[in-house]
Design a protein around this motif. Structure first.
Motif, PDB file in Angstrom:
ATOM      1  N   SER A   6       0.839  -1.193   0.000  1.00 48.50           N
ATOM      2  CA  SER A   6       0.000   0.000   0.000  1.00 48.50           C
ATOM      3  C   SER A   6       0.883   1.256   0.000  1.00 48.50           C
ATOM      4  O   SER A   6       0.608   2.224  -0.709  1.00 48.50           O
ATOM      5  N   ASN A   9       2.390   1.635  -3.427  1.00 48.57           N
ATOM      6  CA  ASN A   9       1.385   2.150  -4.372  1.00 48.57           C
ATOM      7  C   ASN A   9       1.196   3.652  -4.207  1.00 48.57           C
ATOM      8  O   ASN A   9       1.148   4.386  -5.189  1.00 48.57           O
ATOM      9  N   ALA A  10       1.087   4.067  -2.941  1.00 47.31           N
ATOM     10  CA  ALA A  10       0.886   5.495  -2.673  1.00 47.31           C
ATOM     11  C   ALA A  10       2.098   6.289  -3.173  1.00 47.31           C
ATOM     12  O   ALA A  10       1.952   7.357  -3.783  1.00 47.31           O
ATOM     13  N   ASN A  13       2.120   6.385  -6.947  1.00 50.41           N
ATOM     14  CA  ASN A  13       1.016   7.233  -7.360  1.00 50.41           C
ATOM     15  C   ASN A  13       1.404   8.720  -7.305  1.00 50.41           C
ATOM     16  O   ASN A  13       1.186   9.475  -8.256  1.00 50.41           O
ATOM     17  N   VAL A  14       2.012   9.098  -6.197  1.00 47.57           N
ATOM     18  CA  VAL A  14       2.432  10.505  -6.041  1.00 47.57           C
ATOM     19  C   VAL A  14       3.486  10.853  -7.089  1.00 47.57           C
ATOM     20  O   VAL A  14       3.443  11.921  -7.710  1.00 47.57           O
ATOM     21  N   LEU A 105       2.829  11.668   3.162  1.00 47.50           N
ATOM     22  CA  LEU A 105       2.429  10.257   3.155  1.00 47.50           C
ATOM     23  C   LEU A 105       2.725   9.609   4.514  1.00 47.50           C
ATOM     24  O   LEU A 105       1.988   8.741   4.964  1.00 47.50           O
TER      25      LEU A 105
END
Lengths: 479, 232
Positions: A6, A9-10, A13-14, A105
């Protein structure tokens, strides 16, 4: 979904969105600055410019081969340069691009340490792509350098840079004095290793392996305290500035993204808790030193330009031969002295200073405190070049003492002359002293090839100092 | 001291260099209650928030949430809290909608729940026409609304709110207050800081008063008239 995936992914993504946003900004800027006609001309210019550059490079193949030969026998210097580059870089960059995006994050259920590791990994991948693949392809296309040679040099660059990431990160968290001390220790160590290689005729690869082992050991030791006493806000602000400062966009929009005010090296130096303390009334020099400090801070661009010029001259001239290195040292000392003298006079332009009933002697002494502090930087530059280049490595300490003496003598003579002018005294530097200064610069230029000249001059210098001390000082000059 | 339900701070001391910022702070916030940290500027309110978030290193002491020690299982601890900072902290890389999605993904909110909540919040906070914009194109008040929505999206057992109404218009402030009360009723532990004593007395249960990094008083918010007199 596991926590790590996770987080990854974050993170991805950023990063994807950052690229998209930058692309958007570049498209907008290009749309504003270029139309079809300009684009066609620009494309033609790039193509023809590239072809001309290519044919120019072909004419220098012999010199390029010479560089290859020099580098082949000096792989250890490549390592020293990369190590020093990272260490000096730690004054302004943490090395790992952990930005506000990662910090934000880490506010969410993501591990900050994990995010930091992703930043490290990203940097390694980018470095691999930029240093190894792109550079090798480019150099192979435009030069006749052998692939094996390119691979070994760039392999060294890549591995040492990789091994320097954690040390740079840790060094960035340290204070200025600690940084300078550590850099000094590393220069001395590099000098000792080079000395051992020369003196005992050791294969340079043994020195290289020694540095690799040392770096691996340092990495293992530091990895245990990666996140201890980290100033995250400072890291984040510095990295944000690096990420979002896009030269082309800044030029088009006329908006310059400046470095964070609070955290720059200079701000740390100039706005420490010590500077907030009241002046000691008994010690006027303290107040003068502060005024000089503020003056240097205001003129930091000129200071950096001069020091940058000195670095450039030293580096460029060190690639030729011993004579040019000597000339480089002479120019460095000359530029430094001239810069000091011109700053000294410039300091009187300050309205506050002008309105004070200043004590010229104390004013000069306070100025020299800072100037000699700055001289340490110039000395470090000269020492670094000598450690990498000099064939007479045993003489380096004596040569450095000689250069320090010449710098002090030359700078103080220039400043004294400025004092004479300011105090409207009829005294000037005597023709004898001018001749001595010229002689000194010639000896400095020759001292690389004939290091024993340093000893001769040092003797003369000390004799002169002793003689001068025995003379009474004309105090009326400073009143 | 035994770990209890809710948020618990035990003898937390924070110092920066030689300055003690928080001195032996201990308090408990029970689940389903709203506790307000009050005090003058520099009294240590925001430092408490940062310490709970793990931004500020503790010199000593313990922070726990529902028996989970912050030092033992930080990620688990963090997964159960959301935060609204005093200054909006949004990413230049993401649009407003992408921020909501990031929060949803990070806290593993079900997709249908996420879109339902987003729709509700954006309607009430009047930012439904700003979803494709980047934060820097919004006013500070708008950014504060986005930050508040982000923190309200997940179901967490602790909400930390630093000056919740700063920069919000009256309608958005009322709506946020309503949501805070709703969350508390659902069992969420709420710790907030505010200088707006008149507003917080309407919905907070307890207060903790700080002065120079120390707790000088705490109790039910009903003693506010007395508290206000002393605070001023």
């Amino acid at each position: 979904m596991s926590s790590n995936s996770s987080t990854l992914n974050a993170y991805i993504n950023v990063k994807k969105n950052r690229i998209k946003k930058k692309q958007k900004l570049y498209k907008l800027a290009l749309g504003v600055s270029l139309d079809v006609t300009i684009s066609i001309y620009l494309a033609a210019f790039i193509v023809f410019g590239g072809l001309i550059l290519y044919s120019e490079i072909q004419q220098y193949q012999a010199q390029i081969f010479k560089v290859e030969e020099i580098l082949k026998s000096n792989y250890q210097s490549v390592i020293y340069l990369i190590i020093l580059r990272s260490m000096i870089g730690s004054f302004v960059r943490p090395g790992i691009v952990f930005s506000s995006a990662e910090l934000m994050l880490s506010l969410l259920p993501h591990s900050r340490n994990q995010l930091w590791k992703y930043c490290l990994l990203e940097k390694l991948i980018k470095l691999l792509a930029a240093v190894l693949l792109a550079t090798i392809i480019l150099l192979m296309l435009v030069t006749d350098l052998s692939g094996l040679f390119l691979l070994s040099v760039l392999g060294l660059v890549y591995t040492v840079q990789t091994l320097m990431m954690i040390p740079q990160w840790r060094l960035y968290q340290r204070g200025t004095v600690a940084k300078i001390s550590i850099i000094f220790v590393v220069i001395v160590l590099a000098g000792l290793v080079r000395l051992s290689v020369e003196f005992f005729s050791i294969d340079q690869w043994i020195a290289i392996v020694f540095f690799y082992v040392l770096l691996v050991g340092i990495n293992i030791a530091l990895s245990k305290k990666l996140f201890r006493h980290v100033n995250w806000m400072k890291v984040v602000e510095t990295n944000d500035q690096l990420i979002w400062s896009m030269w082309f966009i800044n030029k088009i929009s006329n908006v310059e993204i400046k470095a964070p005010k609070k955290y720059g090296l200079l701000q740390q130096l100039f706005r420490s808790n010590k500077t907030k303390q009241a002046f000691s009334y008994q010690n006027p020099n303290q107040m003068y030193r502060r005024l000089w400090k503020l003056y240097f801070f205001e003129h930091k661009v000129q200071v950096f330009q001069t020091i940058g010029g000195i670095v450039l001259i030293m580096v460029l001239l060190s690639f030729h031969n011993e004579w040019t290195v000597g000339v480089g040292v002479s120019i460095a000392v000359f530029l430094f002295g001239q810069m000091a003298a011109s700053f000294f006079v410039g300091g009187f332009d300050d309205k506050l200073v002008f309105s004070l009933p200043w004590d010229l002697q104390a004013w000069k002494q306070s100025f020299l405190t800072w100037v000699y502090g700055g001289g340490v930087f110039v000395l470090l530059i000269i020492a670094t070049v000598l450690v990498f280049y000099s064939q007479h490595i045993l003489w380096i300490p004596l040569q450095l003492v000689f250069y320090i003496c010449v710098t002090i003598y030359f700078t103080s003579e220039l400043i004294n002359e400025r004092c004479y002018i300011l105090s409207r005294s009829s005294d000037r530097i005597s023709a004898r002293n001018t001749s001595l200064i010229i002689l000194l610069f010639i000896i400095v230029a020759l001292s690389i090839s004939f290091p024993y000249l340093s000893v001769v001059f040092l003797y003369v210098y000390f004799m002169k100092i002793t003689k001068r001390r025995s003379k009474p000082i004309n105090h009326s000059l400073y009143q | 001291m035994e770990l209890v339900e809710g948020l618990q701070l035990q003898d937390v001391t924070v110092s920066i260099r030689d300055d003690v910022i928080l001195d032996q702070i201990s308090f408990t916030v029970r689940p389903g209650t709203v506790t307000a940290l009050i005090g003058h500027n520099g009294s240590g309110k925001s430092t408490i928030m940062k310490t709970i978030l793990g931004w500020q290193e503790k010199k000593e002491g313990k922070v726990s949430l529902h028996h989970i020690d912050q030092d033992d299982a930080f990620l688990t601890f963090k997964r159960d809290l959301s935060y609204i900072p005093e200054e909006p902290f949004l990413l230049s890389e993401l649009t407003i909608m992408q921020h909501f999605q990031l929060y949803g993904q990070s806290y593993q909110v079900e997709e249908f729940q996420l879109s339902e909540r987003i729709n509700e919040f954006i309607k009430h906070m009047e930012i439904d026409d700003k979803l494709d914009q980047y934060p820097e194109s919004l006013s500070k008040g708008m950014r504060q609304k986005v930050q508040a929505i982000c923190a309200l999206l997940p179901d967490v057992s602790l909400m930390l709110i630093d000056e919740p109404f700063m920069g919000l218009d009256v309608y958005a402030s009322d709506y946020l207050q309503e949501k805070i009360v709703e969350k508390a009723k659902m069992g969420t532990t709420i710790l907030l800081t505010s200088h707006q004593l008149d507003r917080i007395k309407d919905f907070a249960d307890n207060y903790i008063m700080l002065q120079q990094g120390k707790i000088v008083d705490q109790g039910p918010i009903s003693s506010l008239p007395e508290l206000k007199r002393r605070f001023e």
